[in-house]
Motif scaffolding. Structure first.
Motif, PDB file in Angstrom:
ATOM      1  N   ALA A  17      42.833 -10.022 -40.110  1.00  0.00           N
ATOM      2  CA  ALA A  17      41.845 -10.880 -40.773  1.00  0.00           C
ATOM      3  C   ALA A  17      42.377 -12.308 -40.869  1.00  0.00           C
ATOM      4  CB  ALA A  17      41.510 -10.332 -42.159  1.00  0.00           C
ATOM      5  N   LEU A  18      43.691 -12.454 -41.116  1.00  0.00           N
ATOM      6  CA  LEU A  18      44.304 -13.782 -41.120  1.00  0.00           C
ATOM      7  C   LEU A  18      44.242 -14.427 -39.734  1.00  0.00           C
ATOM      8  CD1 LEU A  18      47.448 -13.321 -43.383  1.00  0.00           C
ATOM      9  CD2 LEU A  18      45.516 -14.840 -43.785  1.00  0.00           C
TER      10      LEU A  18
ATOM     11  N   LEU B 125      40.671 -15.678 -39.364  1.00  0.00           N
ATOM     12  CA  LEU B 125      40.450 -16.809 -40.271  1.00  0.00           C
ATOM     13  C   LEU B 125      41.161 -18.075 -39.785  1.00  0.00           C
ATOM     14  CD1 LEU B 125      39.243 -17.741 -43.006  1.00  0.00           C
ATOM     15  CD2 LEU B 125      41.453 -17.122 -44.007  1.00  0.00           C
ATOM     16  N   THR B 126      42.437 -17.962 -39.424  1.00  0.00           N
ATOM     17  CA  THR B 126      43.171 -19.143 -38.975  1.00  0.00           C
ATOM     18  C   THR B 126      42.703 -19.617 -37.608  1.00  0.00           C
ATOM     19  OG1 THR B 126      44.959 -17.727 -38.171  1.00  0.00           O
ATOM     20  CG2 THR B 126      45.252 -18.715 -40.336  1.00  0.00           C
TER      21      THR B 126
ATOM     22  N   VAL C 193      39.573 -19.373 -36.376  1.00  0.00           N
ATOM     23  CA  VAL C 193      38.289 -20.062 -36.576  1.00  0.00           C
ATOM     24  C   VAL C 193      38.515 -21.418 -37.247  1.00  0.00           C
ATOM     25  CG1 VAL C 193      36.102 -19.935 -37.835  1.00  0.00           C
ATOM     26  CG2 VAL C 193      36.905 -17.966 -36.537  1.00  0.00           C
ATOM     27  N   THR C 194      39.443 -21.473 -38.179  1.00  0.00           N
ATOM     28  CA  THR C 194      39.780 -22.755 -38.813  1.00  0.00           C
ATOM     29  C   THR C 194      40.347 -23.728 -37.778  1.00  0.00           C
ATOM     30  OG1 THR C 194      40.244 -21.622 -40.894  1.00  0.00           O
ATOM     31  CG2 THR C 194      41.132 -23.839 -40.648  1.00  0.00           C
TER      32      THR C 194
END
Length: 170
Positions: free
Chosen positions: A40-41, A44-45, A47-48
């Motif tokens: 999940a990280l 998230l990272t 996409v960021t």
């Protein structure tokens, strides 16, 4: 993006390794939850990171998706999201009426493909004009080899865990 793929993705996969992880004494359920958290990280990272890259391209008024690295990056991100969806289905197999053993094999195989795609994407970044102007000489070759060693470890772990072991009879 490098943190997402070279750190979080690698550690997320190696959580299941029995020989090289701090979580070797944890139960399978704990390892699955830690794997889920690490992946999940990654999403998230990643996409960021894409958001920052798009903003940077827009501010500098430069065109998008013009290099092999950027095209590989889009493909890697798409494969990562699809792999995360597959992992979600693996967390809740009864909800989707799927066969967990077969799905685990597909998830591990596709995860290896995503990892190798991420490695190729990172290596392709090292051929950019900016990277070659910043890092040169023997240090460039060291950086080139750096992502390849974890890729070999991950490939070894996944193939040892999921390829069938057959006796060779003469």
């Amino acid at each position: 993006m490098s943190v997402a793929y070279l750190l979080c993705l690698t550690e997320g996969i190696l959580i299941f390794s029995s020989e090289g992880t701090a979580f070797c004494f944890k139960s399978r359920n704990v390892k699955v939850r830690l794997h889920w958290l690490a992946q999940a990280l990654v999403v998230l990272t990643a996409v960021t990171g894409v958001g920052f890259m798009i903003a940077s391209k827009n501010l500098s008024e430069r065109p998008h998706l013009t290099s092999w690295h950027s095209l590989l990056g889009v493909g890697t991100l798409a494969a990562t999201v699809l792999q995360a969806v597959c992992g979600f289905c693996l967390l809740f197999p009864k909800l989707f009426k799927l066969s967990p053993p077969r799905l685990k094999l597909y998830h591990a195989t596709c995860g290896l493909v995503v990892y190798l795609l991420a490695t190729v994407t990172v290596v392709s970044a090292m051929f950019s004009d900016w990277f070659q102007a910043t890092v040169n000489g023997p240090l460039w070759y060291a950086f080139l080899l750096l992502p390849l060693f974890p890729a070999l470890v991950v490939m070894n772990q996944i193939t040892n865990a999921y390829l069938p072991r057959k006796k060779i009879t003469a």
